[in-house]
Design a protein around this motif. Structure first.
Motif, PDB file in Angstrom:
ATOM      1  N   GLY A  67      -0.427   9.067 -16.041  1.00  0.00           N
ATOM      2  CA  GLY A  67       0.991   8.917 -16.296  1.00  0.00           C
ATOM      3  C   GLY A  67       1.791   8.376 -15.133  1.00  0.00           C
ATOM      4  N   PHE A  68       1.466   8.778 -13.900  1.00  0.00           N
ATOM      5  CA  PHE A  68       2.257   8.374 -12.743  1.00  0.00           C
ATOM      6  C   PHE A  68       2.121   6.875 -12.478  1.00  0.00           C
ATOM      7  N   VAL A  69       0.891   6.394 -12.429  1.00  0.00           N
ATOM      8  CA  VAL A  69       0.651   4.969 -12.197  1.00  0.00           C
ATOM      9  C   VAL A  69       1.233   4.147 -13.335  1.00  0.00           C
ATOM     10  N   GLU A  70       1.044   4.638 -14.556  1.00  0.00           N
ATOM     11  CA  GLU A  70       1.547   3.912 -15.720  1.00  0.00           C
ATOM     12  C   GLU A  70       3.070   3.820 -15.683  1.00  0.00           C
ATOM     13  N   ALA A  71       3.722   4.904 -15.271  1.00  0.00           N
ATOM     14  CA  ALA A  71       5.185   4.900 -15.185  1.00  0.00           C
ATOM     15  C   ALA A  71       5.670   3.890 -14.152  1.00  0.00           C
ATOM     16  N   LEU A  72       4.998   3.821 -13.020  1.00  0.00           N
ATOM     17  CA  LEU A  72       5.375   2.837 -11.999  1.00  0.00           C
ATOM     18  C   LEU A  72       5.102   1.421 -12.477  1.00  0.00           C
ATOM     19  N   ILE A 121       0.863  -1.178   0.000  1.00  0.00           N
ATOM     20  CA  ILE A 121       0.000   0.000   0.000  1.00  0.00           C
ATOM     21  C   ILE A 121       0.899   1.227   0.000  1.00  0.00           C
ATOM     22  N   MET A 122       0.823   2.022  -1.056  1.00  0.00           N
ATOM     23  CA  MET A 122       1.729   3.161  -1.195  1.00  0.00           C
ATOM     24  C   MET A 122       0.972   4.482  -1.150  1.00  0.00           C
ATOM     25  N   CYS A 123       1.526   5.421  -0.388  1.00  0.00           N
ATOM     26  CA  CYS A 123       1.021   6.791  -0.378  1.00  0.00           C
ATOM     27  C   CYS A 123       2.191   7.701  -0.708  1.00  0.00           C
ATOM     28  N   LEU A 124       2.144   8.286  -1.893  1.00  0.00           N
ATOM     29  CA  LEU A 124       3.219   9.148  -2.366  1.00  0.00           C
ATOM     30  C   LEU A 124       2.654  10.523  -2.667  1.00  0.00           C
ATOM     31  N   HIS A 125       3.346  11.559  -2.231  1.00  0.00           N
ATOM     32  CA  HIS A 125       2.929  12.913  -2.591  1.00  0.00           C
ATOM     33  C   HIS A 125       3.079  13.084  -4.099  1.00  0.00           C
ATOM     34  N   ARG A 126       2.063  13.661  -4.725  1.00  0.00           N
ATOM     35  CA  ARG A 126       2.064  13.817  -6.182  1.00  0.00           C
ATOM     36  C   ARG A 126       1.231  15.037  -6.547  1.00  0.00           C
ATOM     37  N   LEU A 127       1.431  15.530  -7.759  1.00  0.00           N
ATOM     38  CA  LEU A 127       0.687  16.704  -8.209  1.00  0.00           C
ATOM     39  C   LEU A 127      -0.796  16.370  -8.306  1.00  0.00           C
ATOM     40  N   LYS A 128      -1.626  17.160  -7.633  1.00  0.00           N
ATOM     41  CA  LYS A 128      -3.033  16.801  -7.523  1.00  0.00           C
ATOM     42  C   LYS A 128      -3.795  16.923  -8.830  1.00  0.00           C
ATOM     43  N   HIS A 129      -3.321  17.747  -9.756  1.00  0.00           N
ATOM     44  CA  HIS A 129      -4.057  17.942 -11.003  1.00  0.00           C
ATOM     45  C   HIS A 129      -3.551  17.044 -12.134  1.00  0.00           C
ATOM     46  N   VAL A 130      -2.512  16.261 -11.858  1.00  0.00           N
ATOM     47  CA  VAL A 130      -1.983  15.353 -12.880  1.00  0.00           C
ATOM     48  C   VAL A 130      -2.384  13.937 -12.503  1.00  0.00           C
ATOM     49  N   ARG A 131      -3.421  13.450 -13.137  1.00  0.00           N
ATOM     50  CA  ARG A 131      -3.981  12.154 -12.762  1.00  0.00           C
ATOM     51  C   ARG A 131      -3.472  11.007 -13.625  1.00  0.00           C
ATOM     52  N   VAL A 134       0.691  -1.792 -10.767  1.00  0.00           N
ATOM     53  CA  VAL A 134       0.314  -0.820  -9.743  1.00  0.00           C
ATOM     54  C   VAL A 134      -1.063  -0.258 -10.093  1.00  0.00           C
ATOM     55  N   THR A 135      -1.975  -0.247  -9.135  1.00  0.00           N
ATOM     56  CA  THR A 135      -3.320   0.256  -9.391  1.00  0.00           C
ATOM     57  C   THR A 135      -3.719   1.278  -8.334  1.00  0.00           C
ATOM     58  N   GLU A 136      -4.589   2.190  -8.717  1.00  0.00           N
ATOM     59  CA  GLU A 136      -5.213   3.106  -7.764  1.00  0.00           C
ATOM     60  C   GLU A 136      -6.536   2.487  -7.335  1.00  0.00           C
ATOM     61  N   PRO A 137      -6.738   2.269  -6.047  1.00  0.00           N
ATOM     62  CA  PRO A 137      -7.974   1.612  -5.618  1.00  0.00           C
ATOM     63  C   PRO A 137      -9.178   2.537  -5.704  1.00  0.00           C
ATOM     64  N   PHE A 138     -10.335   1.916  -5.855  1.00  0.00           N
ATOM     65  CA  PHE A 138     -11.595   2.624  -5.757  1.00  0.00           C
ATOM     66  C   PHE A 138     -12.011   2.711  -4.294  1.00  0.00           C
ATOM     67  N   ASP A 139     -12.896   3.630  -3.988  1.00  0.00           N
ATOM     68  CA  ASP A 139     -13.462   3.703  -2.646  1.00  0.00           C
ATOM     69  C   ASP A 139     -14.167   2.392  -2.325  1.00  0.00           C
ATOM     70  N   LYS A 140     -13.885   1.836  -1.168  1.00  0.00           N
ATOM     71  CA  LYS A 140     -14.456   0.580  -0.659  1.00  0.00           C
ATOM     72  C   LYS A 140     -13.897  -0.662  -1.349  1.00  0.00           C
ATOM     73  N   GLU A 141     -12.829  -0.511  -2.114  1.00  0.00           N
ATOM     74  CA  GLU A 141     -12.210  -1.675  -2.752  1.00  0.00           C
ATOM     75  C   GLU A 141     -11.517  -2.541  -1.716  1.00  0.00           C
ATOM     76  N   ASN A 142     -11.696  -3.855  -1.803  1.00  0.00           N
ATOM     77  CA  ASN A 142     -11.061  -4.791  -0.880  1.00  0.00           C
ATOM     78  C   ASN A 142      -9.562  -4.896  -1.163  1.00  0.00           C
ATOM     79  N   ILE A 143      -8.785  -5.051  -0.105  1.00  0.00           N
ATOM     80  CA  ILE A 143      -7.342  -5.207  -0.208  1.00  0.00           C
ATOM     81  C   ILE A 143      -7.026  -6.684  -0.403  1.00  0.00           C
TER      82      ILE A 143
END
Length: 198
Positions: free
Chosen positions: A53-58, A41-51, A66-75
């Motif tokens: 490219g970042f995940v794709e680069a990782l 589970i990763m929390c990285l500071h990132r530019l809030k208006h750039v949604r 690497v995926t960004e979870p949805f609200d209420k998504e199971n771990i």
């Protein structure tokens, strides 16, 4: 690596990072065993208006997508999750994520303290917390929560960091278990993996 007191009780790894942490994250993710058993589970500071490219680069560099979870998504085991841009990401009892747009903490959203602190509440002594390079004190309190609840705490060696404010804040907040360079963090995770396949 016998300085690591490892066993197979751990259930999750949580990683925080900010300025200067991207290359370290890439090195960690690109050297993971392909069947690494725990959720990361990763929390990285990132530019809030750039949604985009970042995940794709990782993901391009990571052994596991690497995926960004949805609200209420199971771990789920063996998955890598990244807090979405401009959302706080909490870990909830029942092992799922919740996302919110509440006010910034430490001038940050997502705030590392929220992700680390809520993960500590859920996983307690079964959590591995890792904090990397960063320019503010976000994550220091979260690492204290992990330590207080019996989890294992690791910070990047300050001398290796591009900006050492974040790991030093954690070291000032609590008695960190291991101060490691990125290569040593990679080795730690590989050693941890061995305990699940042996």
């Amino acid at each position: 690596m016998n300085k690591f007191k490892l066993n197979s009780k751990y259930k999750a790894v949580v990683i925080g990072g900010s300025a200067g942490s991207f290359q370290g994250i890439v090195k960690i993710l690109s050297n993971l065993p392909p069947n690494f058993p725990l959720p990361i589970i990763m929390c990285l500071h990132r530019l809030k208006h750039v949604r985009n490219g970042f995940v794709e680069a990782l993901s391009l560099k990571s052994i596991v997508e690497v995926t960004e979870p949805f609200d209420k998504e199971n771990i789920k085991k063996g998955k890598i999750y990244l807090a979405p841009a401009n959302y706080h990401m909490s870990v909830e009892l029942g092992h799922y994520f919740s996302l919110s747009t509440e006010e910034m903490i430490n001038n940050s959203r997502p705030a590392i303290d929220i992700t680390l602190g809520t993960a500590a509440y859920v996983y307690r002594d079964k959590l591995v917390g890792i904090l990397l390079s960063g320019a503010n004190k976000d994550g220091g309190l979260g690492m204290k929560y992990i330590k207080d609840r019996g989890g294992i705490t690791i910070v990047q060696e300050p001398s290796e960091c591009m900006i050492d404010t974040m790991p030093r804040a954690a070291m000032n907040a609590t008695n960190i278990d291991h101060v490691l360079k990125i290569d040593q963090i990679v080795q730690f995770l590989k050693e941890l993996h061995k305990h699940y396949i042996s």
